[in-house]
Scaffold this motif. Structure first.
Motif, PDB file in Angstrom:
ATOM      1  N   VAL A 394      12.052  12.418 -45.245  1.00  0.00           N
ATOM      2  CA  VAL A 394      11.664  13.263 -46.378  1.00  0.00           C
ATOM      3  C   VAL A 394      11.729  12.447 -47.668  1.00  0.00           C
ATOM      4  CG1 VAL A 394      12.294  15.270 -47.782  1.00  0.00           C
ATOM      5  CG2 VAL A 394      12.415  15.393 -45.278  1.00  0.00           C
ATOM      6  N   VAL A 395      10.633  12.477 -48.436  1.00  0.00           N
ATOM      7  CA  VAL A 395      10.587  11.862 -49.761  1.00  0.00           C
ATOM      8  C   VAL A 395       9.960  12.899 -50.694  1.00  0.00           C
ATOM      9  CG1 VAL A 395       9.880   9.874 -51.123  1.00  0.00           C
ATOM     10  CG2 VAL A 395      10.184   9.631 -48.651  1.00  0.00           C
ATOM     11  N   ASP A 396      10.703  13.325 -51.697  1.00  0.00           N
ATOM     12  CA  ASP A 396      10.270  14.427 -52.563  1.00  0.00           C
ATOM     13  C   ASP A 396      10.274  13.966 -54.011  1.00  0.00           C
ATOM     14  OD1 ASP A 396       9.672  16.838 -53.732  1.00  0.00           O
ATOM     15  OD2 ASP A 396      11.302  17.961 -52.818  1.00  0.00           O
ATOM     16  N   ALA A 397       9.131  14.114 -54.685  1.00  0.00           N
ATOM     17  CA  ALA A 397       9.006  13.672 -56.080  1.00  0.00           C
ATOM     18  C   ALA A 397       9.170  14.809 -57.081  1.00  0.00           C
ATOM     19  CB  ALA A 397       7.645  12.995 -56.297  1.00  0.00           C
ATOM     20  N   THR A 398       9.233  16.057 -56.621  1.00  0.00           N
ATOM     21  CA  THR A 398       9.430  17.169 -57.556  1.00  0.00           C
ATOM     22  C   THR A 398      10.827  17.079 -58.159  1.00  0.00           C
ATOM     23  OG1 THR A 398       7.954  18.580 -56.267  1.00  0.00           O
ATOM     24  CG2 THR A 398       9.439  19.665 -57.807  1.00  0.00           C
ATOM     25  N   PRO A 399      10.947  17.066 -59.495  1.00  0.00           N
ATOM     26  CA  PRO A 399      12.280  16.923 -60.105  1.00  0.00           C
ATOM     27  C   PRO A 399      13.101  18.199 -59.950  1.00  0.00           C
ATOM     28  CG  PRO A 399      10.606  17.250 -61.795  1.00  0.00           C
ATOM     29  CD  PRO A 399       9.868  17.133 -60.495  1.00  0.00           C
ATOM     30  N   GLN A 400      14.159  18.113 -59.144  1.00  0.00           N
ATOM     31  CA  GLN A 400      15.026  19.269 -58.918  1.00  0.00           C
ATOM     32  C   GLN A 400      16.473  18.930 -59.238  1.00  0.00           C
ATOM     33  OE1 GLN A 400      13.729  21.376 -55.046  1.00  0.00           O
ATOM     34  NE2 GLN A 400      12.932  19.300 -54.857  1.00  0.00           N
ATOM     35  N   GLU A 401      17.018  17.930 -58.544  1.00  0.00           N
ATOM     36  CA  GLU A 401      18.388  17.495 -58.772  1.00  0.00           C
ATOM     37  C   GLU A 401      18.399  15.972 -58.899  1.00  0.00           C
ATOM     38  OE1 GLU A 401      20.958  19.474 -59.129  1.00  0.00           O
ATOM     39  OE2 GLU A 401      19.911  21.340 -58.639  1.00  0.00           O
ATOM     40  N   THR A 402      19.402  15.449 -59.602  1.00  0.00           N
ATOM     41  CA  THR A 402      19.505  14.001 -59.745  1.00  0.00           C
ATOM     42  C   THR A 402      20.144  13.388 -58.492  1.00  0.00           C
ATOM     43  OG1 THR A 402      21.628  14.202 -60.877  1.00  0.00           O
ATOM     44  CG2 THR A 402      19.647  14.057 -62.243  1.00  0.00           C
ATOM     45  N   SER A 403      19.731  12.179 -58.194  1.00  0.00           N
ATOM     46  CA  SER A 403      20.287  11.405 -57.094  1.00  0.00           C
ATOM     47  C   SER A 403      20.485   9.990 -57.608  1.00  0.00           C
ATOM     48  CB  SER A 403      19.325  11.410 -55.899  1.00  0.00           C
ATOM     49  OG  SER A 403      19.784  10.556 -54.871  1.00  0.00           O
ATOM     50  N   ASP A 404      21.748   9.561 -57.671  1.00  0.00           N
ATOM     51  CA  ASP A 404      22.080   8.263 -58.265  1.00  0.00           C
ATOM     52  C   ASP A 404      21.517   8.142 -59.680  1.00  0.00           C
ATOM     53  OD1 ASP A 404      23.384   7.550 -55.934  1.00  0.00           O
ATOM     54  OD2 ASP A 404      21.641   6.539 -55.093  1.00  0.00           O
ATOM     55  N   GLY A 405      21.566   9.251 -60.422  1.00  0.00           N
ATOM     56  CA  GLY A 405      21.200   9.220 -61.837  1.00  0.00           C
ATOM     57  C   GLY A 405      19.747   9.495 -62.142  1.00  0.00           C
ATOM     58  N   TYR A 406      18.894   9.641 -61.128  1.00  0.00           N
ATOM     59  CA  TYR A 406      17.474   9.899 -61.356  1.00  0.00           C
ATOM     60  C   TYR A 406      17.045  11.150 -60.596  1.00  0.00           C
ATOM     61  CZ  TYR A 406      17.138   5.158 -63.267  1.00  0.00           C
ATOM     62  OH  TYR A 406      17.304   4.021 -64.024  1.00  0.00           O
ATOM     63  N   PHE A 407      16.018  11.818 -61.145  1.00  0.00           N
ATOM     64  CA  PHE A 407      15.451  12.955 -60.444  1.00  0.00           C
ATOM     65  C   PHE A 407      14.571  12.439 -59.310  1.00  0.00           C
ATOM     66  CE2 PHE A 407      16.752  15.086 -64.295  1.00  0.00           C
ATOM     67  CZ  PHE A 407      17.142  16.334 -63.839  1.00  0.00           C
ATOM     68  N   ARG A 408      15.122  12.454 -58.116  1.00  0.00           N
ATOM     69  CA  ARG A 408      14.417  11.946 -56.944  1.00  0.00           C
ATOM     70  C   ARG A 408      15.115  12.490 -55.707  1.00  0.00           C
ATOM     71  NH1 ARG A 408      16.173   5.557 -57.434  1.00  0.00           N
ATOM     72  NH2 ARG A 408      18.407   5.893 -57.700  1.00  0.00           N
TER      73      ARG A 408
END
Length: 724
Positions: A394-408
């Motif tokens: 799964v790879v999701d580009a919709t900004p929902q939650e941060t992961s390691d400081g970035y929305f990804r």
């Protein structure tokens, strides 16, 4: 040489630019060896000095063998892990004592240790990780085979021919005509993106038009999307995205890192990426998300301006991310998750709050369930975690939650999500909650105390699907993400997920002999909506149910408008029998409330003898169709014509309408604007098509307006075949 103000943890700035590498020459025309003699060695007796007259990249031949002939690019496009052939025309026939090499450079300040400068040798002398072979010689023309490493950096390379002159290397000039693009290779078993069957490679890498599913469970609709990964300028735009986020050149051979960067860069939330999200109803500063027909226009606009493009919602993010990955040779498909849990703090509970009288308490309901949410899956081997987690990620580009400081989000292995093994990177817990959350119905008393009266473990993630391989049909992939509800495997998955920190709901709800269901049928927009509410009595005594029924408009994000229809009613239920109430909702009632939305949300609550039941249902209204007809002989580089027609079936005026047409290798995005389309009025537009390649071709058309959107048609039902 480093500038006087450079400070950092590395000896110099990390190279992160591919398309705009320094304009200065990579080498001096003649570069002496560090241990060279002062006096140059002589040329072999009777032989002229060996020089390079020309280099033939054999673009057409190589691209045909590398499945890259569809890319519209001046430079040759090839794939790593597979041999390509270059013809070097020397000034004379080469002799056994002649020593030459090819050099391939990518990015600024290329270095052999970072694999951004690759030396390919053709004799006994050791070279880099790319293999070289002399395939043949015809006079002064030498055919050279080059096989890039299957882990090579992806991007735009510069090519040099270097000849050893005894005390140094004499190189060809920098020449854009000898540049080449190197991509991932799903045909190569040694490449981590290797896909095991040809039909899948055609669908997930080569297909430039697809379907993104929308709507609701039981009323699934299709949005047609032109990925356009081979179009003019698209490959440069994808490389520009990696340049824009300053992704180190040496990381661009790692598919996991490419996917992770892409999931952050396709949105603009905190890194000036490609698309600006907008879930409001005001799109005056940009393009409505529903008005896009494909990725090309978005990517080209971003590349040309360097500024984020407005606007996107989840399917746009997924469509553009899919284009990016397919363009670089990474197998990718778009997934739709129906009833997708959001804003639930990463746990496995989505809580819906009701007042004492049974009506919904929207003020205190903070969680939401989207009608659908779209993300991508990328296919790859994972060598950073145990290899059993290879496959779809799964790879999701919709900004929902941060992961390691970035929305990804991602890449998250689907098999880990299915088994609840959420410790593996990246973001498995978030995706797991999107498809597995329990819906907990809570009733609030006068003091604000919440008491659960129902837990639904099947509503969220009710259907996950994608486009079928080789057809326009729907392929269900729910079984890839979860085991059947109630099975021993599913229970084991949930226990494992809890061990990794997911919080399950263990509420004890009172047993009930009363149940309710909402029944609808697929309905066209503008028709009467018929809704049946059926209460079932599983007890041995008759009872009377007091019920509350309401209808509102639902945004696809699960946000509801104020209800526009409310009914209070009672039903008598004999023992072990059911009874049904039917409601008819006229278009005159729901059309003014819809605005630009297409979903109606039904909610019913009932109570009898202290037993409470509740149920929700979302209905996607089917918009009116467009029609497409063709005229002329479909032949490569010959003009034919497409006519698109639309009749407004409503007794209302459509405002600020746009008719958009696009077809990969057929026609670039063409837009017709209308201030109004009157009640029952018709519009007709004809455009020329010039097919650029043989085979089956598809034209996508879309009508979008302020008060009615997502009227789409794909000519899949009359898909035409282009002759060479």
């Amino acid at each position: 040489m480093l500038g006087p103000n450079y400070k950092g943890r590395t000896p110099g700035p990390v190279p992160s630019t591919n398309l705009q590498a320094d304009d200065k020459e990579d080498f001096r025309e003649f570069e002496p060896f560090s241990d060279a003699d002062v006096t140059p060695r002589s040329v072999p007796p009777g032989a002229d000095v060996l020089t390079v007259v020309d280099v033939n990249m054999r673009k057409q031949f190589n691209e045909q063998n590398h499945h890259t002939a569809e890319y519209v690019a001046k430079a040759m496009v090839v794939r790593r892990g597979q041999q390509f052939i270059i013809d070097v025309i020397f000034s004379r026939e080469i002799l056994p004592q002649d020593d030459f090499q090819l050099e391939f450079l990518i990015g600024a300040n290329p270095s052999p240790s970072k694999r951004s400068l690759v030396v390919v040798t053709f004799g006994n002398r050791a070279g880099g990780s790319w293999l070289g072979q002399v395939l043949g010689q015809d006079g002064a023309v030498v055919s050279l085979g080059v096989t890039p490493d299957a882990k090579a950096i992806v991007g735009l390379y510069r090519t040099y021919v270097a000849i050893s002159m005894g005390n140094g290397m004499q190189r060809t000039d920098k020449n854009a005509k000898t540049n080449l693009y190197l991509l991932c290779n799903p045909w190569c078993p040694d490449d981590v993106v290797f896909y095991p069957d040809e039909a899948g490679r055609w669908e997930y890498v080569m297909n430039s038009t697809g379907i993104i599913h929308q709507g609701s469970v039981g009323s699934v609709s299709e949005r047609n999307w032109v990925y356009g990964q081979f179009g003019k300028g698209i490959l440069d735009a994808c490389i520009f995205i990696m340049d824009s986020c300053q992704m180190p050149i040496h990381n661009r051979g790692d598919v996991v890192k490419i996917c992770r960067k892409a999931s952050a860069m396709i949105n603009s939330q905190n890194d000036n990426g490609v698309l600006v999200g907008n879930w409001s109803e005001n799109f005056s500063l940009g393009t409505r998300p529903t008005a896009w027909t494909g990725s090309s226009k978005i990517l080209l606009k971003y590349h040309n301006s360097g500024n984020p493009v407005m606007y996107a919602q989840c399917w746009v993010y997924a469509g553009v991310l899919c284009t990016f990955l397919r363009c670089l040779g990474i197998p990718c498909r778009v997934i739709t998750n129906f009833n997708s849990a959001h804003d639930n703090t990463g746990n496995l509970k989505t809580e819906l709050v009701f007042r004492r009288d049974g009506t919904p308490d929207r003020r205190n309901t903070r969680d939401s369930i989207w009608n659908y949410h779209c993300w991508c899956e990328a296919f790859m081997q994972r060598h950073d975690i145990p290899t059993r987690y290879s496959g779809w990620q799964v790879v999701d580009a919709t900004p929902q939650e941060t992961s390691d400081g970035y929305f990804r989000c991602g890449p998250a292995p689907v098999i880990a999500i299915k088994n609840g093994e959420l410790c593996h990177p990246f973001d498995c817990g978030f995706v797991f909650a999107e498809v597995n959350s329990d819906v907990v119905y809570l009733k609030s008393d006068r003091y604000g105390t919440m008491t659960p009266f129902k837990v639904d473990t099947t509503y969220v993630g009710a259907l996950l699907c994608t486009k079928s391989v080789g057809s326009w049909g729907l392929q269900e992939v729910t079984q890839n993400y979860k085991y059947p509800e109630g099975s021993a495997e599913n229970e084991r998955t949930m226990v494992t997920a809890e061990e990794y920190g997911c919080e399950r709901d263990h509420s004890v709800v009172p047993e009930t002999s009363l149940s309710v269901e909402i029944l609808t049928q697929p309905t066209s927009l503008g028709s009467v909506v018929k809704v049946q509410v059926r209460f079932n009595n599983q007890s041995d005594s008759s009872r009377t149910v007091a019920a509350h029924f309401e209808v509102s408009v639902a945004f696809y994000t699960g946000v509801l408008s104020d209800e526009f229809r409310v009914e209070e009613f009672t039903l008598d239920l004999p023992a072990y029998q059911s009874n049904t109430a039917e409601f008819h909702i006229s278009p005159e009632e729901y059309m003014p409330a819809l605005g630009s939305q297409l979903c109606l949300h039904f909610e019913v609550n009932g109570e009898s003898d202290g037993q409470k039941v509740s149920e929700v249902k979302v209905l996607w209204l089917v918009p009116p169709p467009l029609t497409i007809t063709f005229e002329g002989v479909p032949r490569v580089n010959h003009t034919m014509y497409a006519t698109v027609q639309f009749k407004n079936p409503f007794n209302m005026t459509l405002l600020q309408a746009s008719l958009v047409m696009e077809g990969a290798a057929l026609v670039e995005t063409t837009v017709f604007h209308y201030k109004t389309i009157g009640p029952y009025a018709e519009i007709t537009e004809t455009i020329p098509l010039v097919p650029q390649k043989p085979g089956n071709q598809t034209l996508v058309a879309l009508l979008d307006c302020e008060n009615l959107n997502q009227v789409t048609a794909v000519e899949k039902r009359a898909e035409f075949h282009v002759m060479p």
